[in-house]
Design a protein around this motif. Sequence first.
Motif, PDB file in Angstrom:
ATOM      1  N   VAL A   1       0.668  -0.497  -0.434  1.00 31.67           N
ATOM      2  CA  VAL A   1       0.040  -0.247   0.321  1.00 31.67           C
ATOM      3  C   VAL A   1       1.497   0.900  -0.299  1.00 31.67           C
ATOM      4  CG1 VAL A   1      -1.931   0.856   0.572  1.00 31.67           C
ATOM      5  CG2 VAL A   1      -1.987  -1.510   0.956  1.00 31.67           C
ATOM      6  N   GLY A   2       1.961   1.462   0.433  1.00 38.08           N
ATOM      7  CA  GLY A   2       3.057   2.365   0.964  1.00 38.08           C
ATOM      8  C   GLY A   2       2.845   2.812   1.682  1.00 38.08           C
ATOM      9  N   HIS A   3       1.721   2.909   2.334  1.00 32.04           N
ATOM     10  CA  HIS A   3       1.605   4.036   3.700  1.00 32.04           C
ATOM     11  C   HIS A   3       1.604   3.566   5.225  1.00 32.04           C
ATOM     12  CE1 HIS A   3       0.109   7.516   1.715  1.00 32.04           C
ATOM     13  NE2 HIS A   3      -0.848   7.431   1.451  1.00 32.04           N
ATOM     14  N   LYS A   4       2.466   4.043   6.136  1.00 28.10           N
ATOM     15  CA  LYS A   4       2.526   2.796   7.562  1.00 28.10           C
ATOM     16  C   LYS A   4       0.768   2.886   7.671  1.00 28.10           C
ATOM     17  CE  LYS A   4       5.154   3.751  10.999  1.00 28.10           C
ATOM     18  NZ  LYS A   4       5.786   4.511  12.366  1.00 28.10           N
ATOM     19  N   LEU A   5       0.606   1.358   8.314  1.00 31.01           N
ATOM     20  CA  LEU A   5      -0.845   0.897   8.082  1.00 31.01           C
ATOM     21  C   LEU A   5      -1.000   0.872   9.704  1.00 31.01           C
ATOM     22  CD1 LEU A   5      -0.899  -1.845   5.640  1.00 31.01           C
ATOM     23  CD2 LEU A   5      -2.109   0.484   5.498  1.00 31.01           C
ATOM     24  N   HIS A   6      -2.249   1.729   9.969  1.00 28.94           N
ATOM     25  CA  HIS A   6      -2.509   1.599  11.885  1.00 28.94           C
ATOM     26  C   HIS A   6      -3.110   0.302  12.342  1.00 28.94           C
ATOM     27  CE1 HIS A   6       0.894   4.571  13.076  1.00 28.94           C
ATOM     28  NE2 HIS A   6       0.473   4.944  11.568  1.00 28.94           N
TER      29      HIS A   6
ATOM     30  N   VAL B   1      -7.865   0.390   6.184  1.00 30.68           N
ATOM     31  CA  VAL B   1      -7.221   0.922   6.942  1.00 30.68           C
ATOM     32  C   VAL B   1      -6.633   1.937   7.785  1.00 30.68           C
ATOM     33  CG1 VAL B   1      -5.652  -0.811   5.417  1.00 30.68           C
ATOM     34  CG2 VAL B   1      -5.797   1.271   5.004  1.00 30.68           C
ATOM     35  N   THR B   2      -6.492   2.029   8.202  1.00 25.26           N
ATOM     36  CA  THR B   2      -6.250   3.330   9.098  1.00 25.26           C
ATOM     37  C   THR B   2      -4.440   4.125   8.566  1.00 25.26           C
ATOM     38  OG1 THR B   2      -7.277   2.852  10.694  1.00 25.26           O
ATOM     39  CG2 THR B   2      -5.979   4.851  10.636  1.00 25.26           C
ATOM     40  N   ILE B   3      -4.843   5.191   7.695  1.00 23.36           N
ATOM     41  CA  ILE B   3      -3.293   4.969   7.760  1.00 23.36           C
ATOM     42  C   ILE B   3      -2.953   6.811   8.195  1.00 23.36           C
ATOM     43  CG2 ILE B   3      -3.236   4.489   4.870  1.00 23.36           C
ATOM     44  CD1 ILE B   3      -3.734   6.945   4.091  1.00 23.36           C
ATOM     45  N   ASN B   4      -1.797   7.550   8.162  1.00 24.92           N
ATOM     46  CA  ASN B   4      -2.061   9.305   8.505  1.00 24.92           C
ATOM     47  C   ASN B   4      -0.980   9.227   7.196  1.00 24.92           C
ATOM     48  OD1 ASN B   4       0.752   7.711   9.445  1.00 24.92           O
ATOM     49  ND2 ASN B   4       1.000   9.477  11.268  1.00 24.92           N
ATOM     50  N   LYS B   5      -1.620  11.096   7.016  1.00 20.47           N
ATOM     51  CA  LYS B   5      -1.007  11.261   5.651  1.00 20.47           C
ATOM     52  C   LYS B   5       0.049  11.722   6.044  1.00 20.47           C
ATOM     53  CE  LYS B   5      -3.125   9.694   1.889  1.00 20.47           C
ATOM     54  NZ  LYS B   5      -4.541  10.110   0.781  1.00 20.47           N
TER      55      LYS B   5
ATOM     56  N   ILE C   1      -2.474  12.899  12.227  1.00 22.03           N
ATOM     57  CA  ILE C   1      -3.827  12.561  12.025  1.00 22.03           C
ATOM     58  C   ILE C   1      -4.381  12.094  11.122  1.00 22.03           C
ATOM     59  CG2 ILE C   1      -5.068  13.914  10.300  1.00 22.03           C
ATOM     60  CD1 ILE C   1      -4.481  16.897  11.007  1.00 22.03           C
ATOM     61  N   PHE C   2      -5.019  11.277  11.364  1.00 20.34           N
ATOM     62  CA  PHE C   2      -5.277   9.528  10.688  1.00 20.34           C
ATOM     63  C   PHE C   2      -6.614   9.575   9.933  1.00 20.34           C
ATOM     64  CE2 PHE C   2      -2.657   9.544  14.748  1.00 20.34           C
ATOM     65  CZ  PHE C   2      -1.661   7.855  13.819  1.00 20.34           C
ATOM     66  N   GLN C   3      -6.354   8.315   9.331  1.00 22.06           N
ATOM     67  CA  GLN C   3      -7.739   9.006   8.187  1.00 22.06           C
ATOM     68  C   GLN C   3      -8.190   7.343   7.735  1.00 22.06           C
ATOM     69  OE1 GLN C   3      -6.590  10.868   3.875  1.00 22.06           O
ATOM     70  NE2 GLN C   3      -6.993  12.155   5.013  1.00 22.06           N
ATOM     71  N   LEU C   4      -9.473   6.989   7.315  1.00 27.89           N
ATOM     72  CA  LEU C   4      -9.432   6.197   7.410  1.00 27.89           C
ATOM     73  C   LEU C   4      -9.731   5.521   5.678  1.00 27.89           C
ATOM     74  CD1 LEU C   4     -10.718   2.884   8.282  1.00 27.89           C
ATOM     75  CD2 LEU C   4     -13.377   3.479   8.349  1.00 27.89           C
ATOM     76  N   VAL C   5      -9.417   4.195   5.401  1.00 31.17           N
ATOM     77  CA  VAL C   5      -9.268   4.643   3.694  1.00 31.17           C
ATOM     78  C   VAL C   5      -9.635   3.181   3.157  1.00 31.17           C
ATOM     79  CG1 VAL C   5      -7.940   6.437   3.683  1.00 31.17           C
ATOM     80  CG2 VAL C   5      -7.092   4.654   3.693  1.00 31.17           C
ATOM     81  N   SER C   6     -10.141   3.512   2.024  1.00 30.92           N
ATOM     82  CA  SER C   6     -10.667   1.657   2.089  1.00 30.92           C
ATOM     83  C   SER C   6      -9.339   1.499   0.414  1.00 30.92           C
ATOM     84  CB  SER C   6     -11.933   1.196   1.264  1.00 30.92           C
ATOM     85  OG  SER C   6     -11.998   2.303  -0.017  1.00 30.92           O
ATOM     86  N   VAL C   7      -8.933   0.098   0.790  1.00 39.43           N
ATOM     87  CA  VAL C   7      -8.093  -0.281  -0.669  1.00 39.43           C
ATOM     88  C   VAL C   7      -8.488  -1.442  -1.422  1.00 39.43           C
ATOM     89  CG1 VAL C   7      -5.603  -1.479  -0.458  1.00 39.43           C
ATOM     90  CG2 VAL C   7      -6.166   0.159   1.462  1.00 39.43           C
ATOM     91  N   LYS C   8      -8.470  -0.778  -2.382  1.00 42.10           N
ATOM     92  CA  LYS C   8      -9.368  -1.991  -3.098  1.00 42.10           C
ATOM     93  C   LYS C   8      -7.874  -3.184  -3.676  1.00 42.10           C
ATOM     94  CE  LYS C   8     -11.691  -1.605  -7.704  1.00 42.10           C
ATOM     95  NZ  LYS C   8     -12.834  -2.471  -7.509  1.00 42.10           N
TER      96      LYS C   8
END
Lengths: 686, 798
Positions: B98-103, B117-121, B126-133
Amino acid sequence: MGEFRVHRVRFFNYVPSGIRCVAYNNQSNRLAVSRTDGTVEIYNLSANYFQEKFFPGHESRTTEALCWAKGQRLFSAGLNGEIIEYDLQALNIKYSMDAFGGPIWSMTASPSGSQLLIGCEDGSVKLFQITSDKIQFERNFDRQKSRILSLSWHPSGTHIAAGSIDYISVFDVKSGSATHKMIVDRRYMGVSKRKCIIWGVTFLSDGTVISVDSAGKVQFWDSATGTLVKSHLIANADVQSIAVSDQEDSFVVGTAEGTVFHFQLVSVTSNSNEKQWVRTKPFQHHTHDVRAVAHSPTALISGGTDTHLVIRPLMEKVEVKNYDAALRKITFPHRRLISCSKKRHLLLFQFAHHLELWRLGSTVATGKNGDILPLSKNADHLLQLKTKGPENIICSSISPCGSWIACSTASRFFLYRLSYERDSISLQRVPKMPAFLRSALQILFSEDSTKLFVASNQGSLHIIQLSEGCFKHLHTFQPQSETVEAMCLLAVSPDGNWLAASGTSAGVRIYGLKELKPHCTVPAYNFPVTALGIAPNTNNLVIAHSDQQVFEYSIPDKQYTEWSRAIQKQGFHHLWLQRDTPITHISFHPKRPMHILLHDAYMFCIIDKSLPLPNDKTLLYNPLSLTNESDVIRRRTAHAFKISKKYKPLLFMELLDERTLVAVERPLDDIIAQLPPPIKKKKFGT
Amino acid sequence: MVEEESLRVVRCGGSELNFRRAVFSADSKYIFCVSGDFVKVYSTATEECVHILHGHSDLVTGLQLNPSNHLQLYSCSFDGTIKLWDYIDGILIKTFTVGHKLHALFTLAHTKDSVFVTINKEKPDIFQLVSVKLPKSSSQEIEAKETAFVLDYINQSPKCIAFGNEGEYVAAVRDFYLSVYFFKKKTTSRFTLSSSRNRKHAKNNFTCVACHPKEDCIASGHKDGKIRLWRNFDDDKKYTYTCLHWHHDMVMDLAFSVTGTSLLSGGRESVLVEWRDATEKNKEFLPRLGATIEHISVSPAGDLFCTSHSDNKIIVIHRNLEASAVIQGLVKDKNIFTGLIIDPRTRALVLNGKPGHLQFYSLQSDKQLYNLDIVQQEYISDNDLIQIELRKAAFGCQGHWLATVEQRQEKETELELQMKLWAYNKKTQGFVLNTKVSMPHEDHITALCFCNAEKFENPTLVTASKDGHFKVWILTDDSDIYKKAVGWTCDFVGSYHKYQATNCCFSEDGSLLAVSFEEIVTIWDSETWELKCTFCQRAGKIRYLCFGRWTCSKYLLGATENDILCCWNLLSCALFVFKPSEPRPLYIQKKISREEVHWGVFVPRDVPESFTSEAYQWLNRSQFYFLTKSQSLLTFSAKSPEEKLTPTSKQLLAEESLPTTPFYFILGRHRQQQDEKLNDALGNELVQLPLTENIPAISELLHTPAHVLPSASFLCSMFINSLLLSKETKSAEEIPDDVDMEEEKGSDDTDEENDFTEKAQDTNDIDLGEDIIHQLSKSEEKELRKLRKVDYSWVTTL
C-alpha cells in the motif's frame, strides 16, 4: 449600593410538603401539582413556570389522584373517598362528592374528556359522566379482589387497564367486564416474599400495556393475548409512576430511589419499520421517592417526597437553545410566607397550620464590611399561633407597628391584637368578624397600621379601619367585570392614598383610597404579576412579571415612567431574563428615592435608576474583586443593577431602617435533614 | 555445522501479544495474535503456538480473517504491506503493497475486493480511514495503490473504529466525538459530548466503540467508566443514548456477542462484564483475571471470547464465562530492576514480572514458565500508591537458593527494605521462603551476590549497600525441638572508609570477594574476611564488577560510570584500562535495534555452537540475549532465516494433528505408573516429576524426526534416566548433563557435521579443560569419563 447591617435569619423552620400527583394539561400548558398536605398548585409553563394559583390544603383531604378533564376542569380524588372539582377562577373548591367505594387510589379521565374513571379501595372501578357543572355516577365495572391502584384508558376509549396488587386487569368499557387478567411476577431479587403492587399502568394505542411495579420492573404486556412481552428491571426499589407522551414515542418512569428513567421507541435498524422500546437516559434530580411524573411535549416533569418539582426539557424537542432548554427545579412557593413589622423588628412566619412570631436579635458591636457581628441579644420566639380546624392557612400578615396580626384559612378569618408590656406580650383575638370576611387570599396593613386591606376569593377588596381594640368596615371594592377573578397581590402606597391589586391573569388595578374609587388600570401584560410595590413620595408603582420584566408606572400620571420606557426600549440584560425564580418582593429605601430593592430566591438586587442601564456586553453580576479596584474603574463599570447573591435560597428580604436589612434564608440542606431518610443506596467508593 | 554467515539480530520473543485484538478462526480452533513483526497462531484448546507467520519487516498492526475464504488471514503492518496468509499451513499467499504506514485493518463481508485501513498522511497525529482496493492478480507481490477516503479525524487505535449492521455504517470515536459514516447515504453524522472542565464531564472522552451486529446500535466506552449505547443516530436531532455504568475506571474495550444479545466490557478492574440485553441490572461478571483487560474479541462461531491483558496474556473464555486457556508471553513491567538473570536450573530467563512477582520465562518456547510471588501482598492498582518494588534477585548454589530484595520508599527518609531467601524445593518444584530479613541494611542495597564455587560447603551471600557496609550472610542450622531447619544469618559486616559500597563479586573459585566502594575496589579473603588489598583508580565510580572465568580468573573487570572498563590483574596487581571504543572488541554490531537496549544477558547454550571465525567465537558457549525499551527480547543469530524456520514448522505440523499435547500421553502414562509405585511403597517419599518441558532430552526426542533416531532400545535407558530425579548430593550434575546433550545432538546430525562437532569440542577442551579438571572432584571426574565412554561407543557405530 451602600452598606447595610443584615440580619441573617435562618430560624424559619419551613418544610414544604412532598409532591403526590402531577397532572399536565396540554391545552393551556398548565401543570397541576398536589402535595401530601392536600394543597393543589397550578403552574403556568408558558409563563416561565410561575405558580399562578394555589388551593390551600386540608388535613383530611389527601389527594391520591389528580386529573384534567373536559379541557380545563381539574379534579382530584383522595383517601377520604371524595372526588373534588376545583374552581380555577375563584380559587376555591367547587364541590366534593363521595364515590362510595372507600378510599380512592386512582382516577383518570377518558380520552374524550367526558368521563371520569376511579379506582377504589374495595376493588371497584367506577365510571362517572362529567356534566357541564357536576359529575354523575354512571356504572360500576366488574369488582376486583383488591384495591385498584392505577388506571389507564386505551386512546380509543374502548378498553381500560387497571393495576391492582399482583395483577393487571383489562376491562372492556362497553360491557364493563374484565377481558384479561395478567399476573405479575412477584419476585424481587430472587425473593418472592412481598406482594407486587402495580403502581402505574399505561395503555398504548397499539394495545400494549406498560406497567410499573413495586419490584422495580417496567413491563410491556400484550393486552390482546394477556401475555408479557418484555420486562426491564430498572431499580432495586419501587417504580412508582409512569407518564407517556401524546405521540406514544417516549415515556418516563420515576423510582423510589429518586431516579427518573426515560424510555424511547426507536427503530431497530434504519431501514426497517420494526421498533423497540429502549431505556435511554436516567436522571437523578431527586433524593427521595419520585411519586409523580408527567410528560409534556417538550419536557419531563417529576416530583416527589423531596418536595422539588423538576422540569427537565427534552433537548431533541427544543427548537432553539433558549432558557426553556434548561433544567428547572422549583422548591419554594412563589408567594410570600413572611411578613415583617419594621417598627418592632418582628417577623411573622406562616406555616401550614400555625404562625410563629419572632423578635430579631440585636447587637451593639460595630465592624467593617464583611464582619459577622456578635449578638448582644438573641432572637426571641415570642409566640406560636395555632389555627383550629383541619384547614391550612392561606395568608397572614403583621402590621408595620406590630400590634395587629391577621390570618385566614379557607373558611375563617382571624384578627389578633398584640400588646407589649416591656418583655411580656399579650394576645387578644378580635371577636365577631363580619361574615363577608370568610376567607382571604391576601391581607395587607397600611403603613401607619390604621387600615387593613383584605382580598377575598370573590374578587372583592375590603377596607377595614382599625383602632384601639376595634375595627370598622370602611368600604368594599366589587370586581369591575362579571368575571369573578380572585385578587392575589396587594400593594399600598406609604402615604396611604393608593392601593394596587392584581389578580392571576388580568392587569393591575389601582384604587384611590381617599375617594374610595377605582383610579385606573395598568395596561394588561401577557405574563402574570409576581410582585407589586409603590414607591414613597413619587407614588410610582413597580410591577414585576414572571418573565422577569420590571415596569414602573406612575400612579398620579397614569402612565409608565421615563425610566420604565427607557429600560423597555433597551431591554433587560440577558442574564437577568434568564433567572430561574420570580421576584417575590419589592421594597424601597425611604431616603434614596432612586433605589428599588427587590429579590428572588437566589439574589437580592438594588436597582439604582440614576445609573446607566447595563447592556449585554457588561457584566451583570459584579464580581467582588471590583470592589478593590480604583474608583475610576468602578465608576466606569457601574450600572443600575447591583446584585448580591450572598444569601440563598432567599425567602424574604426587607429594609428595616435606612441601614438595616433582614434576610430570611432557608438552606436546602436543612429541609433535606427534616425529610424522612431516603432509600439507602450503595455508592461506589464509600 | 553452519557456513560462516554474518550475525543477524533476531527477535526471539517477548513482544506484545496484547498489542491488538486477537482474532479467532471461523471454527474457533485457532486464535491469531500479533507479536512484534510476526503473527502467532495458537490453538485455543491446547494453548500451544501452532505457527509463527514471518514476513513483515515491521510491527504487525492488524489482523482480519479473509471474509471470502475463512481459511485465510489478512495482516497489515507498519511496513506498509497487507499480507494474505494460509494459516493452516503457515504460508504467505500474497503481499499487497500500500505504501503508507498502516495502523489498523478492517474487512467487510460484502466488500470482498477491498479492505479498510487506517493511515496517517501528512501530520503525525492526523489519521484517516481509507478503503484499499485489492487488485485480483496471480502474482505474489501486488501493488495496491487505489485508495478511497472514508473518514478523517479518527483515532489510530482500531478499538476506536467499528463497522455496523453488515457494513452499512462505520463508527469512529476520538476525544469527545463520535462520527458515523453511512456508506449508502455517503454522509457523516458527528455527535459531541460535553467536554467542560467541571468534575462531572471531565472524563467524557471516548475510549472505544463497538457496533451491534443486528440492530442500529453503537456502544461506546468512556474514560469515566461509562458505556453509552447510541440509537437513532441516523437523525442528528433525535439521537439518544443509554448509559451503563459499572466500571470505575476507563472502559478499555467493548465487544458485542455474535447475536448481539450481550455486550462485553473490560477495563482496569480486570473483570470481564457481560451486559445481557444491554440492561444495567442484568449483568454477569468474570472477575480476577489478573491484569487490565486491553482487548476483547469474540469468535465468529460465538462459543468463545478472549481477552488480552496488559501483562501480555491472552485468556480464552467460554460462552458461559469460564476461562479455558491462558496464553502468557513475557510480562512487561515498567522497570526491570532485577536485570536479566538466568535460572541455572531451568535455563529460564528470570526478571521482574507482574508487580511484586518474579517471572521465569523459557527462551526456547517463548512462554512463561511460572510466576513467583515475592512480595506476597495484594496488589492495589492505583497510580498514586507507592508500591513495594522488587529490586534485586540472585540465584546461588546452582539454583538451590534465590535471594530477593524488595523496597518501598514513600519519602526520602522512610525506606522499607526486605531481603528474602528462598530455597528450592524439589518435591514441589518451586521456591519456598526460607528466611526473611527486614532492613538488612540501612540504605538501598546496590548488589547481591552468591558464592557459586562448588567447594564451598556453606552457601554464602554478600549484599552491598549504600550505607557503606557489605554484609556476608551464611546458611546456619536453625533446628529446634520441633523440626530441622536451616536459616540465613549475618556472618560479617565489612566497610571501607564509609564509602558507599556499589557492587560486589565473588571470584570463580570463591576464594576472593571483590567489593567496590565508589571508586575503590577492595579484595577480601572469603575464608577469614580479611582485607587483602585495594585498588584505587580514580576513573569514576565503579558500577559493575566481575571476575574473569577459567583461564582469565586472575583478572577482575570493572565498569565505571564514565564509560571506562578497567581490568586488574590480581596476581600482579596491575591495571589495564580500556575505553570501549579504543581497544579491540571482539565484535561490534551496529544498529541492532530500533530502540534503546536496556539489559543484556549471556545464556549458556545447551549445545555449543562452533564458530571458527574469531569474531563469533564469543557466541560459542552461550547466546547473548538483550531486552529493549519496549521489552522485546532480541538475540544474535548466525543462522539464515529459512533454516531457523524449518525445524519449528516441521515440529508443529506434527503437533497440530494431535488435539492434545504429546506431553500429555507420556506424562499421563508416567503418572499412572508412579501412582502404582506409590501405592506399593507407602513409606517412600512422594516424588514429583520435574516439568517435562524443561528436560531437553525429552523435547529433543520428540522433536527429532523418527527416521534419524537411533534404535528405541538404545534410547530407552537414556530417556528413563532423564525422567529420574538426580540426587541432591550430586552438585556437579550440570556438566554431565551438558555432555549428554552434546552427544545426542551429534547423533541427530549428518556425518560430516558430526566431525565438526567433535572438533569443536576438542578445541573447547583444550582451551578450558585444564581449568575445569582442576576443580572437579575425583568422583565426578570418574563419572564424566564413564559417560563419555558409553556415549562415544554408539556414535562410532553410526
